[in-house]
Design a protein around this motif. Structure first.
Motif: not given
Length: 499
Positions: A61-63, A231-234, A415-418
């Motif tokens: 999903l992220a890519v 993870g906290a930010v994303v 990018l954060g999820i990746i």
């Protein structure tokens, strides 16, 4: 007052015999096992196992989402011969769309022209979406100055088109859609449990952070800290993306739409006549509220129709696509337009205004193909309440509702999820048990009996997200019927009460 305290005893000078130390076992069996209780370890355990389903889905999903965000920058670079058109020395003015349409019909006489999309900016070609006799959809690109067909391509085979199809269902139909929906449901659970782990372990991290980094600078501690911060930010953005994407899913979205329709509402625009499933995946002008079958297509409302003149009628002006564009501009729609062409004798030109960066500007004007008058108009203000929410959610999901802020915010979320999907498995790889037949999962049991609120929350989440609830039941049945009775599997999965 009498002193009720017992008299203090003198220390016994006789030394107590020391207990013999237990011999260590090479397989680690003599180590003290962590307690099976404890909410923190239980949440950590579910967070760990959820990653096996969530990480592959979120990576896809992220890519693909990142590619989709930049599709209007990538595709012209990949297909400049089709998508770019500049004025010539002899022709500086774009020609009428009716002339361009005639060029497409001449080049593809057996195809049905479905719609046209105006150039998004100077130096771009006009895009006509056509449907071939075999049902295949193609985008035909026309130089608006030379009125020359530059070529065509299947939008599904482009980089962006492939990304869209992977993002939707892994290009595997209903099975792929179910896998993506399952991963999305567990990703919501994973985000919530991740926040619990981050906040619950905050005090411990504060006490140990300086000591660990000062002692040896262990990379594992740094990696865990970075994973938690990212993870906290994303997490908030991830939850927003997941929830706003659920209306597209084949099970949850379809069931909620069915319930909404039965209540006289809809998740999607109920426009009477606009295209509900555009051929092209690259048309940024279309309001994405039309991606599902609308009630008009189910014959639950009247479709706007042109007034067909009687045979031999005199003085009837036959409108064309340029007439429809002029009418839409007069009605105040934003350009560039997308024009859905009539497919029947009593069909209408449906002109859709540009609302890619503002769902609240979505507006469609239906123009009579004969007299050129306005048959009907439909816009965001007429949407059902649920459709307004979904339209705004889709705008956030696609990074377009708040201009560059939402665009770059969505890109950073991807990018954060990746990064989270990479650092999570890397942490496990570094701390995985060596020399033991164990996956190295945290060992903890959910204290459901002592925490009724937790049980109610899990049941409620299972009802709201049926794929999560069903898969959780399957996991619990496997745990009780298989893992509990096979010691080797119980050891491999680090079952809390094994042995």
């Amino acid at each position: 007052m009498t002193d009720l305290r017992a008299p203090e005893r003198a220390p016994d000078p006789t030394p107590r015999p020391s207990r013999p130390s237990r011999p260590s076992r090479p397989d680690g069996a003599g180590r003290r096992r962590p307690s099976g209780g404890g909410l923190f370890r239980a949440v950590w355990r579910w967070h760990f196992f959820a990653s096996f389903v969530v990480v592959p889905v979120l990576l896809v999903l992220a890519v693909t989402g990142l590619i989709y965000l930049f599709r209007f920058e990538l595709e012209p670079l990949l297909h400049p011969d089709l998508m770019k058109a500049e004025p010539t020395a002899t022709q500086q003015i774009a020609q009428p769309y009716s002339a361009q349409l005639a060029a497409v019909q001449s080049a593809y006489p057996d195809a049905t022209v479905v719609s046209l999309a105006e150039p998004r900016e100077d130096g771009r070609s006009t895009v006509f979406s056509v449907e071939l006799p075999d049902g295949e959809g193609r985008d035909v690109f026309v130089d608006p100055f030379a009125v020359e067909v530059l070529g065509s391509m299947d939008p599904d085979t482009t980089l962006s088109g492939t990304a869209v199809r992977l993002h939707a269902d892994l290009m595997a139909g209903r099975v792929g859609d179910a896998v993506m929906e399952l991963g999305a449901c567990w990703a919501i659970v994973m985000a919530v449990t991740g926040y619990y782990l981050f906040l619950r372990g905050r005090r411990a991290r504060r006490r140990r952070a300086r000591r660990r980094l000062a002692r040896s600078g262990r990379p594992g501690a740094r990696l865990r800290a970075r994973h938690g911060v990212v993870g906290a930010v994303v997490g908030v953005g991830l939850l927003t993306l997941l929830v706003s994407g659920l209306p597209w899913t084949g099970f949850w979205g379809a069931k909620v739409q069915q319930i909404a329709t039965s209540q006289g509402s809809s998740l999607w625009s109920t426009d009477h006549g606009a295209v509900s499933d555009p051929v092209s995946t690259l048309d940024e002008s279309l309001p994405h509220s039309h991606v599902q079958e609308a009630p008009w297509a189910q014959h639950k409302s009247e479709v706007p129709r042109s007034e067909v003149p009687e045979d031999g009628a005199k003085g009837v002006s036959v409108a064309n696509v340029d007439t429809a564009v002029a009418v839409a501009e007069r009605e105040g729609l934003r350009r560039p337009f997308t024009v859905a062409l009539p497919s029947t004798d009593d069909g209408v030109f449906s002109v859709i205004g540009y609302a890619f960066d503002a769902p609240s500007d979505e507006q469609t004007v239906h123009v009579d193909r004969y007299g050129g008058g306005v048959v009907d108009t439909y816009g965001y203000d007429e949407y059902p309440a649920l459709a307004k929410v979904v339209a705004q959610g889709i705008g956030l999901h696609e990074g377009r509702s708040l201009g560059l802020w939402s665009f770059w915010g969505a890109a950073l979320m991807c990018l954060g999820i990746i990064a989270s999907c990479v650092t999570g498995p890397l942490m496990w790889w570094r701390r995985r048990p060596r020399g033991r037949s164990s996956i190295g999962a945290p060992r903890g049991r959910m204290p459901l009996r002592s925490t009724p609120a937790l049980l109610v929350g899990i049941v409620a989440l299972g009802v709201l997200l049926p794929f999560f609830g069903l898969s959780l039941l399957v996991a619990l049945l496997l745990d009780q019927l298989v893992l509990r009775r096979v010691p080797a599997l119980a050891g491999w999965f680090d079952r809390p009460d094994r042995g």
